[in-house]
Motif scaffolding. Structure first.
Motif: not given
Length: 360
Positions: A46-52, A54-60
């Motif tokens: 897969x190739x994904x786009x995710x929302x990062x 920067x404060x929590x370092x969570x990827x959605x």
């Protein structure tokens, strides 16, 4: 001046090498209005786009593209986030997508148009800062088209057509009536690399700087946010000089030196126009220029646009192939510099950031 010993002071790794995340291309935007950013991610199958965040370092997750739906050469995808709207443009396979991240980071996918003549690999779309339209490239035989997709009407029209390899289309964030174009090819032989298109002033496009006889090899152009101009790199391979970062003005045709450097590679600029950032082809403190004794590292240097003063930020790893180039970018307020860092064997990639050394 040696930079050894200060290579990672203050560096924040926002993702791990194993995540395979990377930033938007330097002449596009990856930052959302709330400070989060869209990143690409390469993982098995897969190739994904995710929302990062920067404060929590969570990827959605935003959108996932299975490899079997992509062209053979699309091992990664480029994308662009509308500055004032947050809609995301991405081209994958034969399709142009507009993604709408919600306030929680999730996305709604809107199919828009089929690209009948896709380029042989990942392409660089550009979305207007207001999110109203997307530029993308189409190729048919020896014709290279700049197409515009209107996101309200779903209508597509050809803006201009070239008989040479044209790409890197980019809306000017200062005046979207102006569109940047690159005449792609070897910088030592393509003398008219930097072009611009305007419906009233340059409908068929015009070259902003003809490097013939200048001794400069130009590339990696990037529009400025605060005025109608673009920054461009005169590479270290240039036989003449001074090498480094220049600013081009499409109306007057003038070009002037911003800051001199013998290893500059990619260039980016802050939204307020005060700061410029470059990555380099090898260590900036090593003798030589361009790719001479470059090794597998790149330095990140921040430049005061007014004075041309340079300050070292970080030394990072780089790999030969995209997307494992540093590709530095400023946060929207200019206080942080984000960049990619490749692992020592050139297989992993992570997203990092450091404080702008001019702002603290």
């Amino acid at each position: 001046m040696s930079v050894e010993g200060s290579l990672v002071v203050g560096l924040e790794a926002l993702t791990d090498f194993s995540d395979g995340c990377y930033l938007a291309y330097p002449h596009t935007n990856g930052f959302m209005q709330d400070g989060r950013l869209v990143v690409g991610r390469v993982r098995p199958g897969f190739v994904d786009l995710e929302v990062l965040d920067p404060h929590t370092r969570n990827l959605v997750p935003l959108k996932s593209f299975p490899e079997e739906e992509l062209q053979e050469s699309e091992k990664f995808l480029w994308f662009d986030v509308a500055l004032d709207d947050d809609r995301v443009a991405v081209c994958a396979g034969n399709w142009v997508y507009c993604l709408n991240p919600s306030k929680t980071g999730l996305g709604v996918v809107k199919y828009r148009h089929r690209n009948q003549f896709p380029p042989p690999g990942g392409q660089l779309p550009s979305i207007r800062r207001d999110g109203l339209s997307i530029l993308f490239e189409c190729r048919e035989s020896r014709r290279y088209r700049m197409n515009r997709l209107d996101l309200d009407s779903d209508q597509v029209r050809c803006v201009v057509e070239f008989e040479w390899l044209a790409n890197h289309f980019q809306y000017s964030p200062f005046d979207p009536g102006w569109i940047g174009v690159a005449h792609e090819g070897a910088t030592e032989t393509v003398n008219d690399r930097v072009w611009a298109v305007h419906s009233g002033e340059a409908a068929l496009g015009k070259c902003l700087f003809d490097q013939t006889g200048s001794g400069l090899y130009l590339g990696h152009e990037r529009w400025c946010f605060d005025r109608l101009s673009c920054l461009v790199v005169a590479y270290g391979e240039s036989p003449g000089g001074p090498r480094g970062v220049y600013e081009c003005f499409p109306r007057s045709g003038e070009m002037h030196l911003v800051s001199e450097g013998d290893r500059d590679w990619h260039v980016n600029v802050s939204v307020d126009g005060r700061w410029v950032v470059v990555d380099t082809t090898g260590p900036s403190d090593r003798a030589g220029r361009g790719w001479q004794d470059a090794g597998q590292v790149s330095d990140i240097l921040v430049i005061c646009r007014r004075s041309g003063e340079r300050r070292f930020l970080a030394r990072v790893g780089r790999a030969k192939c995209h997307p494992r180039h540093p590709h530095p970018a400023f946060s929207r307020d200019g206080s942080w510099i984000y960049f990619n860092d490749a692992d020592p064997i050139g297989e992993g990639n992570r997203v990092c950031r450091m404080r702008n050394p001019f702002t603290f």
